[in-house]
Design a protein around this motif. Sequence first.
Motif, PDB file in Angstrom:
ATOM      1  N   PHE A  14       0.845  -1.187   0.000  1.00 45.90           N
ATOM      2  CA  PHE A  14       0.000   0.000   0.000  1.00 45.90           C
ATOM      3  C   PHE A  14       0.884   1.242   0.000  1.00 45.90           C
ATOM      4  O   PHE A  14       1.988   1.236   0.557  1.00 45.90           O
ATOM      5  CB  PHE A  14      -0.880   0.045   1.246  1.00 45.90           C
ATOM      6  N   SER A  15       0.364   2.318  -0.587  1.00 45.31           N
ATOM      7  CA  SER A  15       1.043   3.609  -0.489  1.00 45.31           C
ATOM      8  C   SER A  15       0.904   4.131   0.938  1.00 45.31           C
ATOM      9  O   SER A  15       0.013   3.716   1.686  1.00 45.31           O
ATOM     10  CB  SER A  15       0.436   4.601  -1.480  1.00 45.31           C
ATOM     11  N   PRO A  16       1.771   5.052   1.353  1.00 43.45           N
ATOM     12  CA  PRO A  16       1.711   5.554   2.732  1.00 43.45           C
ATOM     13  C   PRO A  16       0.374   6.168   3.119  1.00 43.45           C
ATOM     14  O   PRO A  16       0.003   6.130   4.295  1.00 43.45           O
ATOM     15  CB  PRO A  16       2.839   6.599   2.771  1.00 43.45           C
ATOM     16  N   ASP A  17      -0.356   6.734   2.141  1.00 43.91           N
ATOM     17  CA  ASP A  17      -1.662   7.305   2.467  1.00 43.91           C
ATOM     18  C   ASP A  17      -2.800   6.315   2.279  1.00 43.91           C
ATOM     19  O   ASP A  17      -3.967   6.636   2.533  1.00 43.91           O
ATOM     20  CB  ASP A  17      -1.921   8.576   1.651  1.00 43.91           C
ATOM     21  N   GLY A  18      -2.495   5.103   1.808  1.00 45.62           N
ATOM     22  CA  GLY A  18      -3.495   4.056   1.670  1.00 45.62           C
ATOM     23  C   GLY A  18      -4.390   4.151   0.454  1.00 45.62           C
ATOM     24  O   GLY A  18      -5.362   3.399   0.342  1.00 45.62           O
ATOM     25  N   THR A  19      -4.073   5.048  -0.500  1.00 42.73           N
ATOM     26  CA  THR A  19      -4.943   5.224  -1.666  1.00 42.73           C
ATOM     27  C   THR A  19      -4.485   4.442  -2.887  1.00 42.73           C
ATOM     28  O   THR A  19      -5.181   4.442  -3.914  1.00 42.73           O
ATOM     29  CB  THR A  19      -5.041   6.706  -2.055  1.00 42.73           C
ATOM     30  N   ARG A  20      -3.339   3.800  -2.828  1.00 41.73           N
ATOM     31  CA  ARG A  20      -2.841   3.001  -3.949  1.00 41.73           C
ATOM     32  C   ARG A  20      -2.349   1.645  -3.425  1.00 41.73           C
ATOM     33  O   ARG A  20      -1.787   1.552  -2.332  1.00 41.73           O
ATOM     34  CB  ARG A  20      -1.680   3.699  -4.676  1.00 41.73           C
ATOM     35  N   LEU A  21      -2.592   0.634  -4.239  1.00 43.40           N
ATOM     36  CA  LEU A  21      -2.075  -0.705  -3.984  1.00 43.40           C
ATOM     37  C   LEU A  21      -1.311  -1.138  -5.223  1.00 43.40           C
ATOM     38  O   LEU A  21      -1.831  -1.037  -6.342  1.00 43.40           O
ATOM     39  CB  LEU A  21      -3.215  -1.687  -3.711  1.00 43.40           C
ATOM     40  N   VAL A  22      -0.083  -1.592  -5.019  1.00 47.76           N
ATOM     41  CA  VAL A  22       0.731  -2.093  -6.132  1.00 47.76           C
ATOM     42  C   VAL A  22       1.047  -3.562  -5.877  1.00 47.76           C
ATOM     43  O   VAL A  22       1.416  -3.940  -4.766  1.00 47.76           O
ATOM     44  CB  VAL A  22       2.041  -1.285  -6.275  1.00 47.76           C
ATOM     45  N   VAL A  23       0.864  -4.382  -6.920  1.00 51.62           N
ATOM     46  CA  VAL A  23       1.191  -5.803  -6.859  1.00 51.62           C
ATOM     47  C   VAL A  23       2.251  -6.087  -7.908  1.00 51.62           C
ATOM     48  O   VAL A  23       2.094  -5.689  -9.066  1.00 51.62           O
ATOM     49  CB  VAL A  23      -0.049  -6.677  -7.127  1.00 51.62           C
ATOM     50  N   ARG A  24       3.332  -6.752  -7.515  1.00 46.77           N
ATOM     51  CA  ARG A  24       4.382  -7.087  -8.469  1.00 46.77           C
ATOM     52  C   ARG A  24       4.453  -8.599  -8.653  1.00 46.77           C
ATOM     53  O   ARG A  24       4.044  -9.379  -7.787  1.00 46.77           O
ATOM     54  CB  ARG A  24       5.747  -6.575  -8.018  1.00 46.77           C
ATOM     55  N   GLY A  25       4.989  -8.996  -9.806  1.00 43.87           N
ATOM     56  CA  GLY A  25       5.268 -10.392 -10.083  1.00 43.87           C
ATOM     57  C   GLY A  25       6.681 -10.521 -10.609  1.00 43.87           C
ATOM     58  O   GLY A  25       7.482  -9.589 -10.541  1.00 43.87           O
ATOM     59  N   TYR A  26       7.003 -11.679 -11.154  1.00 43.32           N
ATOM     60  CA  TYR A  26       8.332 -11.868 -11.722  1.00 43.32           C
ATOM     61  C   TYR A  26       8.555 -10.985 -12.939  1.00 43.32           C
ATOM     62  O   TYR A  26       9.647 -10.470 -13.169  1.00 43.32           O
ATOM     63  CB  TYR A  26       8.523 -13.328 -12.138  1.00 43.32           C
ATOM     64  N   PHE A  27       7.508 -10.804 -13.743  1.00 45.65           N
ATOM     65  CA  PHE A  27       7.688 -10.177 -15.058  1.00 45.65           C
ATOM     66  C   PHE A  27       6.863  -8.914 -15.259  1.00 45.65           C
ATOM     67  O   PHE A  27       6.796  -8.381 -16.355  1.00 45.65           O
ATOM     68  CB  PHE A  27       7.327 -11.181 -16.158  1.00 45.65           C
ATOM     69  N   GLY A  28       6.220  -8.403 -14.234  1.00 45.16           N
ATOM     70  CA  GLY A  28       5.410  -7.208 -14.398  1.00 45.16           C
ATOM     71  C   GLY A  28       4.670  -6.899 -13.120  1.00 45.16           C
ATOM     72  O   GLY A  28       4.965  -7.444 -12.052  1.00 45.16           O
TER      73      GLY A  28
END
Length: 351
Positions: free
Chosen positions: A211-225
């Motif tokens: 999560f971003s510090p303000d909680g408004t974004r979530l990022v998910v990563r994988g091996y290739f993207g």
Amino acid sequence: MTALAGLGAVPVAAAAAPSAAAAPLAAPGAARAGAPDSFRIEDERITESSGLAASRAHPGVYWTHNDSEDGPYVYAVDSATGRTVATVTLAGIEPRDLEGISIGPGGMVHVGDIGDNMGGTWPEVWVYRFKEPEKLRDTTVTPTRFTVRYEDGPRDAESLMVHPKSGRMYLVSKHKEGGGLYEGPAEPSASGVNTFRRIADIGEWATDAAFSPDGTRLVVRGYFGGSAYRWVDGKPTKLAMSPGVPVQRQGESVTFTPDGRALMFGSEGLRSSVTKVELKGELLPESVAKADADADPDGGKPDGEGTADGDGKGADGESGSGVDRNLVIGGLALAAVAVLLAGVRKAFRRG
């Protein structure tokens, strides 16, 4: 972490105590202003960094841990030098497969013993929680232990996220065809079982999320993207733009920088690299975008290749960060080979 599903691992008990030859300890805030944007983890004990979290109390410090072949240790790494400045030992814990780390409200560090290299067969997994130390020095803590089960049966997972406002825990299951986003109880129990329920599908072979510090974004990563989501009232909405996940030997971790303007991507291996990627456009958390708008009421756009325009496309006309496509394709091929080799290596080593 085992790179490929089906290449199992045998649970490993706690290893020996941290080496007395670790890097010299430093005072709080050892990562000074002017520290490099990206850095390399220099501690030879950290060979399989499987999670990453930016410290809330110590600027420039990042918390990480090994996976199933280490003991109950969490390491504070100074990004200015790449050296370990503190080792936290979790008392009473024999980790099975540590795969994620996240810091919630009040500086509470959460470590996810959530990996399941047997393809999703463990009936329960655990999350350990402790207060981030005020001083950076070797210490032993007794964490709170939360037992976790999935409402739809066992899952492999490497992504643990704690929302910075609500303190609610989330997991992303790991599967090459895509996983699911699971939500924990609003009030987790340290004495009972915490059932996580699936609230969304995630189209990534997820190895970490944040999560971003303000909680408004979530990022998910994988091996290739990777993929990014707008987070509103506990619900994710996928963004058109994708984070510019760097090509790494075995991409394992991601966290936001404390100011929310960039992502830090980590990888496994001895002296592994942590790479900073600046965020643009809709990828920026709401608080950052508002601050920029207040500072620039005319709404001027930054120049330069790879800058996102209004429709979520880069300067090269492709969605995302505008990275050269041939370079990405070649890098992905190399990364795929590395993932396969790492999986085979671990399978033999773990029997």
